[in-house]
Motif scaffolding. Structure first.
Motif, PDB file in Angstrom:
ATOM      1  N   ASP A 183      38.507  19.416 -30.208  1.00  0.00           N
ATOM      2  CA  ASP A 183      37.876  18.675 -31.072  1.00  0.00           C
ATOM      3  C   ASP A 183      37.927  17.114 -31.154  1.00  0.00           C
ATOM      4  N   HIS A 184      38.586  16.741 -30.161  1.00  0.00           N
ATOM      5  CA  HIS A 184      38.848  15.278 -30.248  1.00  0.00           C
ATOM      6  C   HIS A 184      39.490  14.671 -31.235  1.00  0.00           C
ATOM      7  N   THR A 185      39.912  15.555 -32.147  1.00  0.00           N
ATOM      8  CA  THR A 185      40.900  14.661 -33.410  1.00  0.00           C
ATOM      9  C   THR A 185      42.261  14.569 -33.231  1.00  0.00           C
ATOM     10  N   ALA A 186      42.699  15.016 -31.819  1.00  0.00           N
ATOM     11  CA  ALA A 186      44.208  14.683 -31.682  1.00  0.00           C
ATOM     12  C   ALA A 186      43.991  14.612 -30.353  1.00  0.00           C
ATOM     13  N   LEU A 187      45.459  14.555 -29.780  1.00  0.00           N
ATOM     14  CA  LEU A 187      45.676  14.383 -28.374  1.00  0.00           C
ATOM     15  C   LEU A 187      46.546  15.329 -27.632  1.00  0.00           C
ATOM     16  N   VAL A 188      46.401  15.800 -26.517  1.00  0.00           N
ATOM     17  CA  VAL A 188      47.105  16.862 -25.851  1.00  0.00           C
ATOM     18  C   VAL A 188      47.981  16.029 -24.632  1.00  0.00           C
ATOM     19  N   ALA A 189      49.432  16.245 -24.758  1.00  0.00           N
ATOM     20  CA  ALA A 189      50.162  15.422 -23.667  1.00  0.00           C
ATOM     21  C   ALA A 189      51.069  16.483 -23.189  1.00  0.00           C
ATOM     22  N   GLY A 190      51.544  16.069 -21.811  1.00  0.00           N
ATOM     23  CA  GLY A 190      52.565  17.026 -21.217  1.00  0.00           C
ATOM     24  C   GLY A 190      53.773  15.915 -20.864  1.00  0.00           C
ATOM     25  N   ASP A 191      54.825  16.774 -20.619  1.00  0.00           N
ATOM     26  CA  ASP A 191      56.001  16.012 -20.212  1.00  0.00           C
ATOM     27  C   ASP A 191      56.891  16.386 -18.968  1.00  0.00           C
TER      28      ASP A 191
ATOM     29  N   GLY B 159      55.765  21.434 -14.128  1.00  0.00           N
ATOM     30  CA  GLY B 159      55.628  20.218 -13.511  1.00  0.00           C
ATOM     31  C   GLY B 159      54.042  19.960 -13.789  1.00  0.00           C
ATOM     32  N   ILE B 160      53.480  20.125 -14.890  1.00  0.00           N
ATOM     33  CA  ILE B 160      52.127  19.799 -15.351  1.00  0.00           C
ATOM     34  C   ILE B 160      52.046  18.224 -15.411  1.00  0.00           C
ATOM     35  N   ASN B 161      51.278  17.771 -14.625  1.00  0.00           N
ATOM     36  CA  ASN B 161      50.858  16.177 -14.489  1.00  0.00           C
ATOM     37  C   ASN B 161      49.903  15.657 -15.183  1.00  0.00           C
ATOM     38  N   GLU B 162      49.025  15.060 -14.227  1.00  0.00           N
ATOM     39  CA  GLU B 162      47.649  14.447 -14.936  1.00  0.00           C
ATOM     40  C   GLU B 162      46.783  15.533 -15.609  1.00  0.00           C
ATOM     41  N   LEU B 163      46.251  15.357 -16.657  1.00  0.00           N
ATOM     42  CA  LEU B 163      45.504  16.282 -17.527  1.00  0.00           C
ATOM     43  C   LEU B 163      44.025  15.552 -17.599  1.00  0.00           C
ATOM     44  N   GLU B 164      43.043  16.759 -17.774  1.00  0.00           N
ATOM     45  CA  GLU B 164      41.748  16.235 -17.972  1.00  0.00           C
ATOM     46  C   GLU B 164      40.960  17.446 -18.697  1.00  0.00           C
ATOM     47  N   LEU B 165      40.511  16.968 -19.804  1.00  0.00           N
ATOM     48  CA  LEU B 165      39.465  18.206 -20.587  1.00  0.00           C
ATOM     49  C   LEU B 165      38.225  18.423 -19.859  1.00  0.00           C
ATOM     50  N   VAL B 166      38.046  19.656 -19.126  1.00  0.00           N
ATOM     51  CA  VAL B 166      36.613  19.747 -18.261  1.00  0.00           C
ATOM     52  C   VAL B 166      35.934  20.907 -18.953  1.00  0.00           C
TER      53      VAL B 166
ATOM     54  N   SER C 223      35.354  25.929 -25.505  1.00  0.00           N
ATOM     55  CA  SER C 223      34.245  25.638 -24.607  1.00  0.00           C
ATOM     56  C   SER C 223      34.794  24.819 -23.354  1.00  0.00           C
ATOM     57  N   ASP C 224      36.066  24.263 -23.469  1.00  0.00           N
ATOM     58  CA  ASP C 224      36.738  23.426 -22.248  1.00  0.00           C
ATOM     59  C   ASP C 224      37.644  23.897 -22.200  1.00  0.00           C
ATOM     60  N   LEU C 225      38.335  23.548 -20.764  1.00  0.00           N
ATOM     61  CA  LEU C 225      39.841  24.066 -20.476  1.00  0.00           C
ATOM     62  C   LEU C 225      40.425  22.708 -20.068  1.00  0.00           C
ATOM     63  N   ILE C 226      41.716  22.877 -20.084  1.00  0.00           N
ATOM     64  CA  ILE C 226      42.522  21.648 -19.641  1.00  0.00           C
ATOM     65  C   ILE C 226      43.007  21.685 -18.428  1.00  0.00           C
ATOM     66  N   TRP C 227      42.517  20.695 -17.352  1.00  0.00           N
ATOM     67  CA  TRP C 227      42.940  20.865 -15.951  1.00  0.00           C
ATOM     68  C   TRP C 227      44.150  20.106 -15.939  1.00  0.00           C
ATOM     69  N   GLY C 228      45.171  20.508 -15.121  1.00  0.00           N
ATOM     70  CA  GLY C 228      46.226  19.733 -14.811  1.00  0.00           C
ATOM     71  C   GLY C 228      47.023  19.914 -13.501  1.00  0.00           C
ATOM     72  N   ASN C 229      47.069  18.732 -12.722  1.00  0.00           N
ATOM     73  CA  ASN C 229      47.785  18.603 -11.505  1.00  0.00           C
ATOM     74  C   ASN C 229      49.051  19.247 -11.598  1.00  0.00           C
ATOM     75  N   ILE C 230      49.738  20.104 -10.691  1.00  0.00           N
ATOM     76  CA  ILE C 230      50.821  20.682 -10.641  1.00  0.00           C
ATOM     77  C   ILE C 230      51.747  19.497  -9.643  1.00  0.00           C
ATOM     78  N   ILE C 231      52.678  19.069 -10.131  1.00  0.00           N
ATOM     79  CA  ILE C 231      53.212  17.991  -9.187  1.00  0.00           C
ATOM     80  C   ILE C 231      53.927  18.509  -7.987  1.00  0.00           C
ATOM     81  N   THR C 232      53.808  17.900  -6.963  1.00  0.00           N
ATOM     82  CA  THR C 232      54.332  18.192  -5.590  1.00  0.00           C
ATOM     83  C   THR C 232      53.511  19.418  -4.786  1.00  0.00           C
ATOM     84  N   THR C 233      52.435  19.602  -5.288  1.00  0.00           N
ATOM     85  CA  THR C 233      51.607  20.884  -4.753  1.00  0.00           C
ATOM     86  C   THR C 233      50.271  20.322  -4.826  1.00  0.00           C
TER      87      THR C 233
END
Length: 374
Positions: free
Chosen positions: A166-174, A209-216, A262-272
């Motif tokens: 809903d764009h009211t918060a942020l989603v972050a990985g570590d 190993g979830i790295n860069e994220l994008e709401l798609v 309605s959207d999924l979070i896409w995440g690169n998996i580091i080293t793959t």
């Protein structure tokens, strides 16, 4: 049923999933002896996609890409880069008729800060840093710093960043298998909620190993769902699409049950060369996107795939990697044989940093795992 494993003179109650992930000798012995495990929950196998390159653009091979996002309105591309004293946020003009993007402006982060993921939030550009616990908030056009915020100490590192549904918060990985929902609390971005990313069908209870994220938009991987509304202004299309999605799924009833996001979070998996398309409500991986074949000059430890961006002005998908020579505009193609894709082997990270070794990562996860019946 739980299995009791004796380690260093003490008895520890852990799940079989956690033991398998830790790979301890005691765990291996217990499992080999037929120690009982909780049963796994039934799971539908995620879809699997390859990528087809539509267009190539030159990419700066000195750019240690950590974040990639398009700005609504003018469709400019913003990229954040990492490494101490080499971390920048840069803005590029996109001309599909040219093979190179034009640099419009850039801003350098303080030399002690290692830049990480970026995204737009509340009409500002938000930039994570890796280990400093600092979040930079910038004017999205001038890149002038507006303020800095503290990152919740529960996030020991900052990796990927994207808006909530809903764009009211942020989603972050570590860097672990956990995605955190962050909301502002005074001068801090505080953890409000967390989910564990998992793929039970492929025996991956913790997708680490979830790295860069994008709401798609979900329609990219689930084309039967409604998406583009022809003629709608870019600024209003997102809200219209979400409303249409909900009504088609469940009907325009005030009492309808909640459908899938309605959207999924896409995440690169580091080293793959894998991207996980993650359900932001449950953490389940609903699709895997394989980058194999689009770029050969990559490695697992530096020139890794990292950078996913969805351009809403023309509904296009873009990917790149750290120090890659190419930025790609791509389309998805269904994998011809998903069962033979070897997702677990192909998409399990080899990343083992000093702060996220196997025991640390598994120890932070829920028990039972998302793939076990409680």
């Amino acid at each position: 049923v739980r299995t009791y494993v004796r380690t260093q003179g003490s008895t520890k109650n852990v799940s079989c999933t956690a033991m398998r992930a830790r790979g301890t000798l005691a765990a291996a012995a217990a499992l080999a002896a037929g120690a009982p495990c909780r049963p796994c929950a039934a799971a539908e196998a995620p879809a699997v996609f390859n990528l087809r390159v539509v267009q190539e653009f030159a990419h700066d091979t000195t750019a240690f890409t950590e974040g990639l996002v398009f700005r609504d309105g003018d469709g400019a591309l913003l990229e954040s880069t990492g490494l101490n004293d080499k971390s920048f946020v840069r803005v590029f003009d996109v001309d599909l008729g040219k093979a190179e993007l034009a640099l419009r402006s850039s801003a350098k982060l303080p030399s002690r800060h290692f830049g990480e993921g970026i995204t737009f939030w509340n009409d500002k550009l938000v930039s994570l840093t890796w280990k400093s616990g600092t979040v930079h908030v910038m004017d999205q056009h001038s890149l002038e710093e507006v303020e800095t915020l503290d990152l919740d100490p529960g996030m020991r590192e900052g990796w990927g960043l994207t808006p909530s549904l809903d764009h009211t918060a942020l989603v972050a990985g570590d860097g672990s298998s956990v995605l955190h929902t962050l909301r502002r609390s005074g001068s801090r971005l505080a953890i409000q909620d967390s989910i564990t990313v998992h793929d039970c069908a492929n025996d991956m209870p913790y997708v680490v190993g979830i790295n860069e994220l994008e709401l798609v938009p979900r329609v990219v991987t689930h084309p039967a769902m409604p998406h583009r509304i022809r003629g709608a202004p870019a600024a209003s299309e997102e809200l219209l699409r979400r409303r249409q999605f909900d009504e088609v799924l469940a009907g325009p009833s005030a009492n309808r049950t909640k459908g899938p996001p309605s959207d999924l979070i896409w995440g690169n998996i580091i080293t793959t060369m894998c991207v996980a398309a993650i359900n932001p409500d449950t953490g389940a991986v609903e699709a895997w996107i394989l980058l194999d074949g689009i770029y050969s000059n990559w490695d697992k430890f530096r020139r890794v795939a990292n950078g996913i961006a969805f351009r809403s002005v023309d509904q296009t998908l873009w990917v790149t990697g750290k120090e890659w020579s190419k930025l790609f505009r791509v389309e998805l193609e269904a994998h011809p044989s998903p069962a033979s894709a070897n997702i677990k082997e192909r998409c399990t990270t080899a990343w083992r940093s000093f702060s996220f070794n196997v025991d640390t990562v598994v120890g932070r996860q829920q028990d039972p795992s998302p793939c076990e019946v409680p």
